[in-house]
Scaffold this active site. Structure first.
Site, PDB file in Angstrom:
ATOM      1  N   LYS A 107      15.606   0.588 -36.946  1.00 19.11           N
ATOM      2  CA  LYS A 107      14.462  -0.174 -37.463  1.00 19.11           C
ATOM      3  C   LYS A 107      13.760  -0.990 -36.380  1.00 19.11           C
ATOM      4  CE  LYS A 107      15.744   0.019 -42.266  1.00 19.11           C
ATOM      5  NZ  LYS A 107      16.975   0.864 -42.173  1.00 19.11           N
TER       6      LYS A 107
HETATM    7  C1  LIG Z   1      17.148   2.099 -42.915  1.00 16.98           C
HETATM    8  C2  LIG Z   1      18.225   3.016 -42.418  1.00 16.98           C
HETATM    9  C3  LIG Z   1      18.289   4.375 -42.812  1.00 16.98           C
HETATM   10  C4  LIG Z   1      17.332   4.988 -43.805  1.00 16.98           C
HETATM   11  O1  LIG Z   1      16.050   5.126 -43.280  1.00 16.98           O
HETATM   12  P1  LIG Z   1      14.792   5.361 -44.254  1.00 16.98           P
HETATM   13  O2  LIG Z   1      13.603   5.284 -43.386  1.00 16.98           O
HETATM   14  O3  LIG Z   1      14.874   4.236 -45.260  1.00 16.98           O
HETATM   15  O4  LIG Z   1      14.984   6.679 -44.899  1.00 16.98           O
HETATM   16  C5  LIG Z   1      19.277   5.184 -42.254  1.00 16.98           C
HETATM   17  N1  LIG Z   1      20.196   4.679 -41.388  1.00 16.98           N
HETATM   18  C6  LIG Z   1      20.173   3.384 -40.998  1.00 16.98           C
HETATM   19  C7  LIG Z   1      21.211   2.892 -40.060  1.00 16.98           C
HETATM   20  C8  LIG Z   1      19.189   2.492 -41.494  1.00 16.98           C
HETATM   21  O5  LIG Z   1      19.191   1.195 -41.104  1.00 16.98           O
END
Ligand SMILES: *Cc1c(COP(=O)(O)O)cnc(C)c1O
Length: 492
Positions: A107
């Site tokens: 993120k």
């Molecule tokens: C947020 C997240 C996801 C999922 O990603 P999306 O964009 O919501 O599909 C997968 N793995 C990790 C470690 C995350 O923090």
């Protein structure tokens, strides 16, 4: 310009789309036209230069100098390697490590950039108010948003998390952020209650007026904001270029992309990259035991009325993947009437069913599968044994679903898996995958050190010395007390 998936607005500028986050009458912003990218010319460019070029093709109403500053985040030391998203070979596929940012999960790739885009969008719209950003989190988003917005002038950031509902590491990460503009609040309730309460606050006219009187406006940093999706498109181009440089594929040859999926933001970015001309064959959507999406690809029915499971990949424990609406918009041939009717069904009954043609188009682009908890633990253990490489539980879901896909389809195109978190972020789960009996009673801090010892890898900077860092005050509120907490904090 940007239109709504539900056809309920006139086209808006990118500044408007980013400043508002979602369409207030319901629906999500999508670009009216997706630019075709001449990625061949990116071959010798660095990450920031590619990011600038791709963002420029979408954000023509934001000042050039803002975008130039925004893309510097990838090269100014916030990421722990010169390459912010390295592609490494593990077994028969490439892993795109997206967790070299300050909070050790993918993120950061977007939330480091979003503050530039959001503040600049408000300025472009002549809104000179300070922005109050509210985020409900089950762990990862909150910390990444805090790091992104910490000490950004003109912004204040409040994170709400369910008390007792996040891991000790995640909690320590959040409360040790520092910065003069960050506020953290433990909500006495579970995540759903926390998120619903925050959404209610967004629609409170009373609070909105009180804030306006203090020259403040609300915004949100969650993953439906176009300003979060756009920076994610960049790393799929980057992945492909690295695959060419490493000799894994040749220019123009399609590759497959696997994405461990929760809210469908990350895999949607890969789909957009494909529409923008990147040679991608199949997109593989990997879910954990909360397998709503895998079921949808079988039946054409999206059904949220089912049991909810807490798994070792908590960031994918989601029944309603908000960004899926954007994918269906494309798969239906941009039919806003259909989207509106499906999502009305969803609100009314908790489920909807798409027509056959739309489902066929979904399947043309995507394969969806899921992995259960045992398979995830097995995958972590086997990968470490065979390749001496450690994956976190989210990435392990992707690896397992890829193995299933490859076996079923016989498709042996070169494949890249999005690796979404550092294994250190989920140290206890990873250790118990390696040896359940031996490590079962380790606390989080012992687990981090043990993992470092076993792998010889350093603990990521953002997770180091967490126990000893000074922490900020956490206010405790009841869900129904959030509005009055905000009033007392910001309006008085
Ligand atoms: C947020 C997240 C996801 C999922 O990603 P999306 O964009 O919501 O599909 C997968 N793995 C990790 C470690 C995350 O923090």
């Amino acid at each position: 310009m940007y239109i709504s998936t539900r056809g309920n607005i006139t086209p808006q500028t990118s500044a408007q789309a980013i400043a508002s986050g979602m369409v207030s009458q319901g629906g999500l912003f999508v670009a009216q036209d997706l630019p075709l990218i001449n990625w061949q010319e990116y071959m010798d460019w660095d990450y920031s230069k590619i990011a600038l070029s791709i963002m420029n093709s979408y954000l023509n109403d934001l000042p050039q100098e803002v975008l130039e500053n925004a893309v510097k985040v990838y090269q100014d030391g916030r990421f722990d390697s010169d390459n912010p998203a390295p592609l490494v070979q593990v077994g028969d596929c490439g892993l795109l490590e997206l967790w070299h940012g300050p909070t050790a999960a993918f993120k950061d790739m977007a939330l480091q950039v979003l503050p530039y885009l959001l503040t600049s969008s408000l300025k472009t719209l002549d809104m000179n108010a300070d922005v109050l950003i509210l985020t409900a989190t089950s762990g990862d988003t909150g910390k990444a948003a805090l790091e992104g917005f910490k000490d950004v002038p003109g912004t204040k950031m409040v994170v709400f998390y369910p008390e007792g509902g996040v891991s000790p590491v995640q909690e320590r990460q959040m409360i040790t952020t520092g910065g003069g503009n960050t506020y953290i609040s433990a909500v006495q309730g579970n995540f759903d209650e926390c998120q619903t309460a925050v959404k209610d606050v967004f629609s409170s006219e009373d609070l909105r007026k009180k804030l306006a009187a203090k020259n403040m406006v609300f915004s949100s940093a969650n993953s439906i904001n176009w300003g979060r999706l756009l920076p994610q498109i960049v790393y799929y181009f980057w992945a492909y270029l690295q695959a060419i440089r490493q000799g894994k594929t040749v220019t123009g040859e399609p590759i497959n992309i696997v994405v461990p999926t929760g809210n469908f933001g990350n895999i949607l970015a890969a789909y957009y990259a494909k529409m923008m001309g990147l040679p991608i064959g199949k997109l593989i959507c990997a879910s954990n035991k909360n397998n709503v999406l895998a079921d949808f690809f079988q039946s054409g029915i999206y059904d949220t009325k089912r049991s909810f499971f807490l798994t070792s990949s908590p960031s994918m424990d989601i029944l309603l993947s908000s960004n899926f609406e954007r994918f269906l918009f494309e798969a239906s041939g941009r039919d806003a009437t259909k989207i509106t009717s499906w999502y009305n069904d969803l609100t009314r009954t908790g489920r909807f069913q798409v027509d056959e043609q739309t489902l066929d188009r979904c399947k043309e682009n995507m394969f969806a599968g899921w992995a259960d908890e045992n398979e995830v633990m097995d995958t972590i253990q086997k990968t470490f044994k065979e390749y001496n490489y450690l994956v976190d539980p989210h990435t392990a879901v992707g690896m397992k679903v890829y193995q299933d896909y490859k076996q079923k389809s016989g498709d042996d195109k070169y494949t890249i898996i999005a690796s979404t978190a550092s294994p250190f972020k989920f140290a206890n789960s990873v250790l118990s995958a390696l040896d359940k009996d031996k490590y079962s009673d380790y606390d989080s801090w012992e687990a981090l050190n043990t993992l470092s010892r076993i792998t010889g890898w350093e603990i990521p900077l953002g997770l180091r010395n967490l126990k000893d860092k000074p922490s900020q005050e956490v206010s405790r509120v009841k869900p129904e007390g959030i509005a009055s907490y905000l009033t007392s904090q910001f309006v008085k």
